[in-house]
Design a protein around this motif. Structure first.
Motif: not given
Length: 177
Positions: A120-122, A129-132, A158-161
């Motif tokens: 659900x969170x993903x 962002x999910x792909x990164x 880095x920020x996206x992760x």
């Protein structure tokens, strides 16, 4: 009865106690010694029917000694088997006392709930962002490789992760570092 059988009978009866004593010194059990003495007598009677026995007295004692030694060998093997079986039982008992590494039913249920929360969170993350996050955590891509792939800076990756992980931790009820 033949005269040879009578001779063997007399030989056995005259030397019975001495024969039993000889066997007893080898096997250490009076009942076993007596049983083996009788078996020696029967073997000698049988042997006398199929071969000529030149020296019956030593022949009877040799049969008795051989039977006693065979008995000891068999007894030793029995003890080894019993010991192995006992060791197997002890090993089984020890194995049963080792706690299982399999998760308990409660743990399995909790894990399934966590996975459902993660999914659900993903799904709450943007596609990119999910792909990164997936490329970095599951495919072990470096920040540089992901940056090149998407044409963005390393710091953007880095920020996206970081944002994605914070979102997942928040969904689990844990606060990010």
């Amino acid at each position: 009865m033949t005269s040879l059988t009578l001779t063997i009978n007399d030989l056995f009866l005259n030397h019975r106690q001495s024969l039993i004593h000889t066997i007893y010194r080898i096997v250490g059990c009076p009942q076993t010694a007596e049983d083996l003495a009788h078996e020696a007598y029967l073997k000698m009677v049988h042997a006398s029917k199929v071969q000529e026995i030149s020296y019956p007295h030593p022949f009877l004692y040799q049969i008795a000694r051989n039977l006693a030694l065979d008995h000891l060998r068999k007894e030793k093997i029995r003890q080894q088997i019993d010991s192995l079986q006992k060791n197997d039982e002890d090993s089984s008992d020890r194995l049963e006392s080792i706690p299982s590494t399999a998760p308990s039913p409660e743990q399995q249920t909790a894990d399934r709930q966590r996975v459902a929360l993660m999914i659900d969170a993903l799904s709450g993350l943007s596609e990119r962002r999910r792909q990164i996050l997936v490329l970095h955590k599951f495919h072990h891509w470096t920040y540089e490789r992901i940056a090149r792939h998407y044409g963005i800076s390393r710091s953007a990756v880095e920020k996206n992760v970081h944002v994605a992980l914070a979102h997942l931790l928040d969904a689990q009820g844990e606060s990010p570092l």
